[in-house]
Design an enzyme around this catalytic site. Structure first.
Site, PDB file in Angstrom:
ATOM      1  N   HIS A 174       0.818  -1.225   0.000  1.00 48.79           N
ATOM      2  CA  HIS A 174       0.000   0.000   0.000  1.00 48.79           C
ATOM      3  C   HIS A 174       0.850   1.272   0.000  1.00 48.79           C
ATOM      4  O   HIS A 174       0.341   2.343  -0.285  1.00 48.79           O
ATOM      5  CB  HIS A 174      -0.924   0.013   1.225  1.00 48.79           C
ATOM      6  CG  HIS A 174      -2.019  -1.013   1.133  1.00 48.79           C
ATOM      7  ND1 HIS A 174      -3.337  -0.689   0.900  1.00 48.79           N
ATOM      8  CD2 HIS A 174      -1.982  -2.365   1.231  1.00 48.79           C
ATOM      9  CE1 HIS A 174      -4.064  -1.793   0.862  1.00 48.79           C
ATOM     10  NE2 HIS A 174      -3.264  -2.824   1.062  1.00 48.79           N
ATOM     11  N   ASP A 382       3.325   9.706  -0.411  1.00 49.54           N
ATOM     12  CA  ASP A 382       2.192   8.879   0.019  1.00 49.54           C
ATOM     13  C   ASP A 382       1.950   7.806  -1.041  1.00 49.54           C
ATOM     14  O   ASP A 382       1.979   8.120  -2.236  1.00 49.54           O
ATOM     15  CB  ASP A 382       0.940   9.771   0.148  1.00 49.54           C
ATOM     16  CG  ASP A 382      -0.005   9.272   1.238  1.00 49.54           C
ATOM     17  OD1 ASP A 382       0.001   8.065   1.520  1.00 49.54           O
ATOM     18  OD2 ASP A 382      -0.741  10.103   1.797  1.00 49.54           O
TER      19      ASP A 382
HETATM   20  P1  ADP Z   1      -2.998   6.410   5.437  1.00 44.41           P
HETATM   21  O1  ADP Z   1      -3.281   5.033   4.975  1.00 44.41           O
HETATM   22  O2  ADP Z   1      -1.564   6.785   5.347  1.00 44.41           O
HETATM   23  O3  ADP Z   1      -3.530   6.725   6.794  1.00 44.41           O
HETATM   24  P2  ADP Z   1      -5.040   7.377   3.513  1.00 44.41           P
HETATM   25  O4  ADP Z   1      -5.399   8.768   3.146  1.00 44.41           O
HETATM   26  O5  ADP Z   1      -4.838   6.472   2.364  1.00 44.41           O
HETATM   27  O6  ADP Z   1      -3.754   7.455   4.456  1.00 44.41           O
HETATM   28  O7  ADP Z   1      -6.180   6.740   4.392  1.00 44.41           O
HETATM   29  C1  ADP Z   1      -6.651   7.333   5.549  1.00 44.41           C
HETATM   30  C2  ADP Z   1      -8.031   6.764   5.861  1.00 44.41           C
HETATM   31  O8  ADP Z   1      -8.302   7.013   7.237  1.00 44.41           O
HETATM   32  C3  ADP Z   1      -9.148   7.385   5.061  1.00 44.41           C
HETATM   33  O9  ADP Z   1     -10.091   6.410   4.711  1.00 44.41           O
HETATM   34  C4  ADP Z   1      -9.746   8.395   6.028  1.00 44.41           C
HETATM   35  O10 ADP Z   1     -11.118   8.625   5.843  1.00 44.41           O
HETATM   36  C5  ADP Z   1      -9.508   7.749   7.362  1.00 44.41           C
HETATM   37  N1  ADP Z   1      -9.334   8.778   8.409  1.00 44.41           N
HETATM   38  C6  ADP Z   1      -8.387   9.732   8.477  1.00 44.41           C
HETATM   39  N2  ADP Z   1      -8.567  10.518   9.559  1.00 44.41           N
HETATM   40  C7  ADP Z   1      -9.639  10.052  10.190  1.00 44.41           C
HETATM   41  C8  ADP Z   1     -10.335  10.433  11.372  1.00 44.41           C
HETATM   42  N3  ADP Z   1      -9.952  11.472  12.126  1.00 44.41           N
HETATM   43  N4  ADP Z   1     -11.408   9.702  11.723  1.00 44.41           N
HETATM   44  C9  ADP Z   1     -11.794   8.644  10.965  1.00 44.41           C
HETATM   45  N5  ADP Z   1     -11.193   8.247   9.859  1.00 44.41           N
HETATM   46  C10 ADP Z   1     -10.126   8.933   9.459  1.00 44.41           C
HETATM   47  O1  F6P Z   2      -1.117   3.074   4.475  1.00 44.32           O
HETATM   48  C1  F6P Z   2      -0.113   2.482   5.210  1.00 44.32           C
HETATM   49  C2  F6P Z   2      -0.594   2.030   6.568  1.00 44.32           C
HETATM   50  O2  F6P Z   2       0.391   1.463   7.350  1.00 44.32           O
HETATM   51  C3  F6P Z   2      -1.693   1.036   6.412  1.00 44.32           C
HETATM   52  O3  F6P Z   2      -1.215  -0.265   6.457  1.00 44.32           O
HETATM   53  C4  F6P Z   2      -2.590   1.409   7.536  1.00 44.32           C
HETATM   54  O4  F6P Z   2      -3.908   1.376   7.066  1.00 44.32           O
HETATM   55  C5  F6P Z   2      -2.289   2.855   7.853  1.00 44.32           C
HETATM   56  O5  F6P Z   2      -1.067   3.134   7.297  1.00 44.32           O
HETATM   57  C6  F6P Z   2      -2.407   3.130   9.332  1.00 44.32           C
HETATM   58  O6  F6P Z   2      -1.301   2.664  10.022  1.00 44.32           O
HETATM   59  P1  F6P Z   2      -1.310   1.870  11.385  1.00 44.32           P
HETATM   60  O7  F6P Z   2      -1.871   0.518  11.103  1.00 44.32           O
HETATM   61  O8  F6P Z   2       0.106   1.867  11.815  1.00 44.32           O
HETATM   62  O9  F6P Z   2      -2.201   2.630  12.328  1.00 44.32           O
END
Ligand code: ADP
Ligand code: F6P
Length: 483
Positions: A174, A382
């Site tokens: 990912h 990212d």
């Molecule tokens: P990462 O995997 O690095 O966290 P992404 O943008 O791909 O980044 O995914 C983040 C996910 O987490 C999204 O589906 C988003 O809606 C969710 N998310 C981020 N912040 C919050 C929050 N404060 N509360 C609930 N869901 C959240």
């Molecule tokens: O997107 C990378 C990632 O490590 C995912 O595997 C996971 O959804 C997200 O970041 C949140 O990370 P963690 O599992 O460390 O809270």
């Protein structure tokens, strides 16, 4: 079959023809006294991507339930079996916080923070990967498809192939896969590559990542490779790019709900009815470019280009990996800077930045997306960034400007966004101003084409494309609900 001590005493599970293996289970740490348990949409892309896909699919999800000590026995959730893998305190520290998030994570994200190397972290990484492989081997029925996710589990495909050569094994990363100059820093680079090559298909977010991988397996392991295939002894491992996505229809339907529209109106009112709302939603992570964004906004305020009364910033930054020192330092710095900016530019009842660290439910997130005239998604690096895609899906009236970093995987798919280089402070400020001042007709046109793209390229299209490549016969497609 060898079983590690932590798995002894675990109840035997029914076997499944589709098994997803990910570091985290998509559920809350706490199970209610009656044993009831709900899907947890934890803030993080992996769970957000796989949750809508697997719901009501007869699959098993192998993962860690959070916490340390013995693994809890979990009920099926929405028809998906949960198989929890236990982590001890030491595993948590050395595998999850150590090797996964303080060695691999920074290396895979352009080393924007210094990667750390400790030999005991590698020991833990091997040990935990072995445990995941054994747990998976127990629940996979003969000939099952096993889909291993992400950088925490790069050795699992190879270990699993040894335990269960009958399985069809997929691996999907990912996060970004770095260029050779960075990956070569890893003391255990050969073992990590060999682990991934245990899969039949190794999937990445972007074609560049597949290219980096192909170069590395030739350079480090001396294997013949193109950007689509690697020859490993008597096998061919396929490689390719499969950009992950979201449940576009679900997010649009949520954002279109009358109660969500009402909530968005109330939010705007509570924000002081500004002309424009800028929104950012991130995990608190140094890859997300939060500090650079705050600096750009602060300089725009200082230069008089934006005024607090007219333009507010809502920054949602949910804490993440809180025991890793780089994350603690980041949080302190961000909170100090938010305090400084509010102190300098805010007024009583009129902060410049509305700073929120809570996890929100999907409806509240959808309301936030609806209220945002500009969505600022400006990571330094990212793999994909699903927040950007969720924003686009939620803009059901085709309004709203997406300010997007060139260094997010999503930028390759959403070129109609206002693209910026977050390392370039002046460029970031100009990009933000351009998005704030854009002609609504231009904004609408850009949003319409991004929405059309996401309608086609949703999470089901991602799974279909990945799984049909994994099994050219296509027989696996029927295993996913909503096919
Ligand atoms: P990462 O995997 O690095 O966290 P992404 O943008 O791909 O980044 O995914 C983040 C996910 O987490 C999204 O589906 C988003 O809606 C969710 N998310 C981020 N912040 C919050 C929050 N404060 N509360 C609930 N869901 C959240
Ligand atoms: O997107 C990378 C990632 O490590 C995912 O595997 C996971 O959804 C997200 O970041 C949140 O990370 P963690 O599992 O460390 O809270």
């Amino acid at each position: 079959m060898a079983v590690t001590p932590l798995l002894i005493g675990m109840p035997e599970m029914r076997q499944s023809s589709l098994v997803v293996v990910a570091n985290r289970l998509p559920i809350d740490d706490s199970v209610a006294p009656d044993g009831a348990c709900e899907w947890r949409r934890s803030p993080g892309g992996l769970v957000s991507a796989l949750h809508p896909l697997l719901r009501h699919t007869p699959a098993t999800w192998v993962g860690w339930a959070g916490g340390t000590g013995p693994a809890p026995a979990l009920p099926d959730i929405d028809g998906v079996r949960m198989r929890s893998v236990p982590l001890s305190g030491e595993d948590l520290r050395d595998h999850y916080e150590g090797f996964a998030n303080a060695t691999l994570w920074p290396i895979y994200h352009d080393a924007v923070e210094q990667p750390q190397h400790h030999r005991r972290w590698w020991d833990a990484y091997q040990r935990v990967n072995q445990r995941f492989a054994e747990a998976t081997a127990q629940v996979a029925e003969p000939g099952a498809v096993v889909w291993v996710q992400d950088y925490h589990l790069q050795l699992v495909p190879g270990l699993l192939r040894t335990l269960r050569p009958d399985l069809r094994i997929g691996f999907f990363l990912h996060v970004p896969f770095p260029p050779p100059e960075l990956f070569m820093q890893l003391p255990r680079r050969a073992e990590l590559l060999r682990g991934m090559l245990g899969a039949d298909l190794v999937g990445f977010q972007r074609a560049q990542a597949a290219h980096n991988f192909a170069q590395l397996v030739t350079k480090v392991l001396g294997l013949p490779a193109t950007d689509r295939r690697v020859g490993v002894e008597d096998r061919v491992v396929r490689i390719g790019a499969f950009p992950v996505s979201i449940d576009t229809v679900e997010m649009a339907a949520l954002a279109d709900r009358p109660d969500v529209a009402d909530r968005a109106h109330r939010l705007r009112h509570d924000l002081g009815s500004p002309d424009q709302v800028i929104l950012s939603v991130d995990r608190m992570d140094y890859t997300k470019g939060i500090e650079q964004r705050l600096k750009a906004y602060s300089e725009l305020l200082a230069g008089g280009h934006v005024k607090v009364r007219d333009t507010v910033l809502v920054q949602v930054a949910v804490p993440s990996r809180e025991r890793v020192s780089q994350y603690q330092i980041l949080r302190d710095r961000v909170e100090r800077e938010v305090g400084r900016i509010n102190g300098e530019f805010g007024r009583v009842g009129e902060p410049a930045i509305h700073y929120l660290t809570q996890p929100f439910d999907r409806a509240e997130l959808a309301a936030l997306y609806r209220v945002a005239d500009v969505m600022a998604v400006t990571p330094l690096r990212d793999g994909m960034n699903l927040v950007a895609k969720e924003y686009v899906a939620a803009r059901v009236d085709d309004s709203g400007a997406l300010l997007l970093s060139e260094f997010a995987g999503a930028a390759a798919e959403l070129p109609q966004a206002y693209l910026v280089n977050p390392h370039d402070l002046e460029g970031l400020k100009q990009g933000l101003l351009a998005a704030l001042r854009a002609d609504p007709a231009d904004v609408g046109e850009r949003m319409r084409s991004m929405r059309a793209y996401l309608h086609e390229h949703d999470i089901r299209a991602w799974a279909r494309s990945y799984l049909s490549t994994l099994d050219q016969s296509g027989s696996m497609l029927t295993r996913l609900g909503g096919g």
